[in-house]
Enzyme design. Structure first.
Site, PDB file in Angstrom:
ATOM      1  N   ARG A   1       0.846  -1.184   0.000  1.00 18.61           N
ATOM      2  CA  ARG A   1       0.000   0.000   0.000  1.00 18.61           C
ATOM      3  C   ARG A   1       0.885   1.238   0.000  1.00 18.61           C
ATOM      4  NH1 ARG A   1      -3.523  -2.276  -1.895  1.00 18.61           N
ATOM      5  NH2 ARG A   1      -5.453  -3.024  -0.950  1.00 18.61           N
TER       6      ARG A   1
ATOM      7  N   HIS B   1      -0.851   0.507  -9.846  1.00 13.53           N
ATOM      8  CA  HIS B   1      -1.624  -0.358  -8.951  1.00 13.53           C
ATOM      9  C   HIS B   1      -2.293  -1.488  -9.745  1.00 13.53           C
ATOM     10  CE1 HIS B   1      -3.803  -0.364  -4.801  1.00 13.53           C
ATOM     11  NE2 HIS B   1      -3.651  -1.586  -5.270  1.00 13.53           N
TER      12      HIS B   1
END
Lengths: 329, 329
Positions: free
Chosen positions: B241, B289
């Protein structure tokens, strides 16, 4: 103590991945310390080489024009796959045993194959384009899911086998075609087909990895019809020799969407000319013949040479013998 | 036949890697066919979701503000690691069992890690620069020789373990630091140290792979002093993350030569703004991502959900339970 064999280290012409004269001097010192029976000479010019070869038993490097070495029993080539010109008719006719450096770079070259394959598997060339334009966009990068894929090696030598070992945890189907399937089968490559099977295997592969050396038989062996047989989603990697692939045909196939991408470390012309179209294709990764580069490569070359020196002195069979001095492998 | 449990598929807000409404409709049909005792409802708007939740036993997706679900026993999060905001105080206080999608993407994410690591290992970002300028030059691309390297995973969860399995044929030393070393040790990771060991392990690593989820404890956990501890030859990869890394500190470290390169799939701000300096660094690989993207991911999500539905109906323990609904993992 008398020496029983003379070994000439020929300072070779500058070529990709070939050690410098400084390295040769270090090797000579180490060899003298390690093999007392060996007379080790470093020859720097063609004239010096020609003179030293006359009574040499063994030599490392590239033989110059006009060599005469009636006693030469062993010639160690400085490359993993010496280029086609290395094996002159004079070498082929001479009883000298030629060895090459195959195996020395297998892990580096196979890691380079994996770097290319995984870059395409995860769409890195696609995202690199976004990165250059500062665009955070997903688009539709093709994903090669190795677990569901077939990887076809053309040439089932040491590099292919090492890459197949790296591939094992992903679990793809791994096959090869090879001119000598009987001696190259086994290990991490599930099946090695005869070279005749190339055209029937190409349409089944999701990744095609070209590893064959440059010989009269392999020159230009992959051309337009071969690329047309590949899946439009397939990735092609050439890690062997540029002369085995008709580069213009590959460019055409990539532009026509006949395959999805290519990772190329070798080219039919090196250095690759700046105006070649292949530079500009978005789905190509180009590296400048560096797949063999690694941190400890000169040490490995030395160990291979020292091992063959010991074998020569002990009268044992040499390692990495070129079995066909005309074909060159 | 009467249904014994009601399952609401909440059409979730668009987010990275989250399936579309069309997929939810397919899932609902398949679940109805597979689990006759289950009433399956797809709710498309917040109002519809709120209405359906009132007598729901189970739900998939993101709970809207103001939800009231006194009978809710199971909430399936649509992400492998739901973001920090997913776990509201209301969820933490409610007896509902929350499950996530961990494990579903491990192979894709770990393959993305390997694509980044091997790209740096073989100098691909360096050669990509040459390719853009049509320069066939070798230069001195850094080579990470995995066999002689130490790979440090921060967070020893499923992704780290899968990447460690992929690494095995190269034979690096593989270690990890983790908040729960007692439950995460084993497999292909040689040693899992307690989280306290981070600063003593960073100087030893040739590749550092950040895999931890975003929790109050991990927010901004890697900052300037951590990058300063890394080897100048080390490669950093963030696949977890973005909020766990102070990106400006990483950029500073890369510009100062405190580490050799970074492969980044996640960012503290997503989409990464076009004016961010990280876009322009030559030794960074950026992907938007997408590490979890893979060809059969919706099918895998479905199978995980269907398996938990069967477990719910049979009264068996659910899979992939979030054990701490405040920390979120």
């Amino acid at each position: 103590m008398d020496t029983t064999a003379k070994f000439v280290l020929m300072d070779p012409p500058s070529a990709p991945g070939i050690p410098s004269a400084t390295v040769l001097e270090t090797w000579a010192q180490e060899l003298r310390a390690e093999c007392e029976e060996l007379e080790v000479v470093v020859a720097r010019t063609d004239a010096e080489v020609l003179e030293q070869l006359v009574d040499a038993d063994a030599a490392y490097g590239v033989l110059p024009q006009g060599w005469h070495a009636p006693r030469l029993r062993w010639l160690q080539a400085p490359m993993a796959n010496p280029p086609l010109g290395y094996f002159t008719p004079q070498i082929a006719e001479h009883p000298v045993v030629v060895t090459n450096m195959r195996g020395v770079y297998n892990d580096h070259i196979a890691t380079h194959v994996m770097a290319f394959m995984l870059a395409f598997a995860r769409g890195l060339p696609h995202y690199a384009h976004g990165q250059r334009n500062r665009e955070y966009r997903r688009g539709v990068a093709p994903v090669l899911h190795l677990a569901d894929s077939t990887v076809l090696f053309i040439g089932a030598g040491g590099v292919a086998h090492q890459a197949a070992r790296y591939l094992q945890p992903w679990g793809p189907r791994v096959v090869a075609v090879d001119a000598r399937p009987e001696t190259t089968a086994g290990g991490a490559i599930g099946t090695v087909f005869d070279a005749d099977a190339l055209e029937s295997q190409l349409p089944l592969a999701d990744a095609v990895v070209m590893t064959v050396p440059h010989t009269p038989d392999t020159e230009g062996m992959l051309e337009r019809r071969h690329f047309a047989l590949m899946k439009p989603t397939a990735v092609f990697i050439n890690i062997g020799r540029g002369q085995t692939v008709v580069l213009d045909d590959l460019v055409h196939a990539l532009e026509a969407g006949e395959l999805a991408g290519a990772g190329l470390d070798v080219f039919d012309q090196e250095p690759l000319p700046p105006d070649h179209r292949v530079w500009t294709l978005p789905n190509v990764l180009i590296t400048p013949h560096v797949a063999m580069v690694g941190p400890d490569i000169d040490q490995r070359r030395y160990e291979l040479i020292a091992d063959n020196c010991r074998r020569l002195l002990a009268g044992e069979p040499l390692q990495f013998v070129v079995t066909d001095k005309i074909l060159g492998f």
